[in-house]
Write an enzyme that holds these catalytic residues in place. Structure first.
Site, PDB file in Angstrom:
ATOM      1  CG  ASP A 169      38.902 -66.572 -67.191  1.00  0.00           C
ATOM      2  OD1 ASP A 169      38.598 -65.645 -68.222  1.00  0.00           O
ATOM      3  OD2 ASP A 169      37.756 -67.104 -66.690  1.00  0.00           O
ATOM      4  CG  ASP A 176      37.835 -70.344 -62.407  1.00  0.00           C
ATOM      5  OD1 ASP A 176      38.392 -69.312 -62.074  1.00  0.00           O
ATOM      6  OD2 ASP A 176      37.022 -70.081 -63.481  1.00  0.00           O
ATOM      7  CB  SER A 225      33.263 -74.995 -65.558  1.00  0.00           C
ATOM      8  OG  SER A 225      33.327 -74.180 -64.403  1.00  0.00           O
ATOM      9  N   GLY A 274      34.332 -70.788 -70.930  1.00  0.00           N
ATOM     10  CA  GLY A 274      32.685 -70.687 -71.277  1.00  0.00           C
ATOM     11  C   GLY A 274      32.214 -69.765 -70.249  1.00  0.00           C
ATOM     12  CE  LYS A 298      36.526 -73.378 -64.752  1.00  0.00           C
ATOM     13  NZ  LYS A 298      36.866 -72.319 -65.769  1.00  0.00           N
ATOM     14  CE  LYS A 353      35.448 -67.577 -69.339  1.00  0.00           C
ATOM     15  NZ  LYS A 353      35.509 -67.191 -67.891  1.00  0.00           N
ATOM     16  CE  LYS A 374      33.637 -71.333 -62.274  1.00  0.00           C
ATOM     17  NZ  LYS A 374      34.493 -70.314 -62.743  1.00  0.00           N
ATOM     18  CD  GLU A 415      39.763 -70.504 -65.309  1.00  0.00           C
ATOM     19  OE1 GLU A 415      39.443 -71.965 -65.236  1.00  0.00           O
ATOM     20  OE2 GLU A 415      39.083 -69.927 -65.854  1.00  0.00           O
TER      21      GLU A 415
HETATM   22  O1  OSB Z   1      35.473 -68.129 -64.719  1.00  0.00           O
HETATM   23  O2  OSB Z   1      35.394 -69.569 -66.070  1.00  0.00           O
HETATM   24  C1  OSB Z   1      34.980 -68.819 -65.605  1.00  0.00           C
HETATM   25  C2  OSB Z   1      30.955 -69.055 -65.613  1.00  0.00           C
HETATM   26  C3  OSB Z   1      30.537 -67.873 -65.689  1.00  0.00           C
HETATM   27  C4  OSB Z   1      31.558 -66.970 -65.442  1.00  0.00           C
HETATM   28  C5  OSB Z   1      33.072 -67.136 -65.368  1.00  0.00           C
HETATM   29  C6  OSB Z   1      33.141 -68.308 -65.361  1.00  0.00           C
HETATM   30  C7  OSB Z   1      32.209 -69.579 -65.438  1.00  0.00           C
HETATM   31  C8  OSB Z   1      32.479 -70.937 -65.660  1.00  0.00           C
HETATM   32  C9  OSB Z   1      31.509 -71.740 -66.397  1.00  0.00           C
HETATM   33  O3  OSB Z   1      33.561 -71.531 -65.307  1.00  0.00           O
HETATM   34  C10 OSB Z   1      31.950 -72.311 -67.768  1.00  0.00           C
HETATM   35  C11 OSB Z   1      30.979 -72.738 -68.494  1.00  0.00           C
HETATM   36  O4  OSB Z   1      30.432 -73.849 -68.201  1.00  0.00           O
HETATM   37  O5  OSB Z   1      30.295 -72.311 -69.458  1.00  0.00           O
HETATM   38 MG    MG Z   2      37.633 -68.600 -64.980  1.00  0.00          MG
END
Ligand code: OSB
Ligand code: MG
Length: 376
Positions: free
Chosen positions: A239, A189, A136, A291, A162, A263, A164, A214
């Site tokens: 999510d 995402d 991510s 994550g 992925k 998660k 953001k 996402e």
């Molecule tokens: O939405 O998946 C998410 C990190 C913090 C809060 C929400 C998210 C995320 C990530 C990072 O996308 C995932 C990671 O590398 O731990």
């Molecule tokens: Mg997410």
């Protein structure tokens, strides 16, 4: 049976090796609640994935601390329980606070695995020996910086990228990435950064052949996601909206998504994560493990969970070094050139917790111990 002798809470502060930016903000240092459970000479750890602020969900480390100390841990200490699967019933009276519950429940599963001398992954029902990994990538200072980061992650072997995204960091970015890498597994995402008025804007992304989009809309929504999914060729992945098995069922049957991110913290622990996994499998919906910028303790638990059969898409579970200068477990989590993490075969989660390192990072602590029993 497991007798819970004590629960220790601690907060550690750990600077991220690379700051992480999402549509809801920038994280540079993590404040993390760790729990440690003592039982008959064994000790097991759990990580609470609640953030520093209630921005991803309505929990944050400070609410999790209070609820763990005042409500959840007292329901465990001094009790004799069967294992991790006993926790949801013990915690049932407390509504919500799923990330706080998950930290304790997962530690109890770890304890159960140690007691039975089996790998945690097997205790959870996992069958995979390796798990496929993606990354991510947070919002970057510039498009050039993003392309450089993607090149580095692909070079390392990661199977899925992925991005953001948020209004202003979306279509143009996807265009630039697809121009350079037309074929890679790519997703985005939004962490709820869009509204239903953006439906035409989001529908334009079909041309990028994303693996999924996402959580584009509200964090608590199924209905508008269902409306949006009907307009898209691209799969929506939920999510934030999925809190439990019933939510998964509703989202799948309403066609609010075609993929699920699981998660373990968001759904309240391994028991519910397995239930979400199973209902998705029954309905033919693939899942992957999300994550939350975890330390090695939460990361090890994510690896164990990802070994279940229906975790067929690459997850956001990646190498320790992407987050931390030095992790709190050993060995650190590493990813092979094929973009896979090997599921440990040792007892429990298969990683050793570095107590010395945790001590050095601890900023507050609290112990709840069972009233001493008088033995004849
Ligand atoms: O939405 O998946 C998410 C990190 C913090 C809060 C929400 C998210 C995320 C990530 C990072 O996308 C995932 C990671 O590398 O731990
Ligand atoms: Mg997410």
């Amino acid at each position: 049976m497991l007798i819970i002798d004590a629960v220790h809470l601690r907060e550690i502060n750990m600077p991220l090796a690379f700051p992480f930016e999402t549509s809801f903000g920038l994280t540079t240092t993590r404040r993390i609640l760790l729990v440690e459970i003592e039982s008959g000479g064994l000790t097991a750890w759990g990580e609470c994935v609640a953030g520093e602020h209630p921005y991803f969900s309505d929990e944050c480390i400070d609410t999790a601390w209070i609820v763990t100390e005042k409500e959840l841990a007292p329901r465990l200490v001094g009790k004799e329980i069967v294992g991790g699967g006993s926790c949801p019933e013990l915690f049932r009276q407390v509504r919500g606070h799923r990330m706080a519950k998950a930290a304790l429940e997962n530690a109890v599963w770890e304890l159960e695995a140690q007691k039975k001398r089996v790998p945690l992954a097997r205790l959870l029902g996992g069958t995979r020996s390796v798990i496929p990994c993606g990354v991510s990538i947070g919002i970057q200072p510039s498009p050039a910086a993003l392309l450089e980061t993607i090149a580095k992650e692909l070079e390392a072997g990661y199977q899925r990228i992925k991005l953001k995204c948020k209004p202003g960091w979306d279509t143009k970015i996807f265009e630039a990435v697809r121009a350079r890498w037309p074929e890679i597994l790519l997703s985005c995402d939004a962490n709820s950064a869009y509204r239903i008025a953006d439906i035409d804007h989001i529908a334009e992304w079909d041309r990028f052949k994303l693996l999924m989009i996402e959580q584009p809309l509200w964090y608590d929504d199924f209905y508008f996601h269902s409306m949006l999914q009907k307009r898209l060729e691209t799969a929506i992945c939920l999510d934030e909206s999925i809190r439990n098995r019933r939510d998964a069922l509703a989202a799948i049957d309403m066609e609010s998504c075609r993929i699920l991110n699981i998660k373990v913290g968001r759904v309240g622990g391994f028991s519910e994560a397995i239930a979400v996994h199973n209902v998705a499998a029954e309905r033919g919906i693939p899942v992957w493990c999300g994550g939350m910028l975890e330390t090695g303790i939460g990361r090890a638990h994510n690896i164990a969970l990802s070994s279940l059969e229906n975790f067929s898409l690459p997850g956001d579970v990646s190498a320790s070094a992407r987050y931390w200068a030095e992790d709190i477990i050993e060995p650190e989590v590493t990813v092979s050139a094929k973009g896979e993490i090997a599921v440990p075969r040792g007892i429990g989660c298969g990683f050793a917790v570095r107590r010395d390192r945790i001590e050095a990072l601890t900023v507050r602590r609290q112990t709840l111990r069972a009233a001493s029993r008088v033995t004849a």
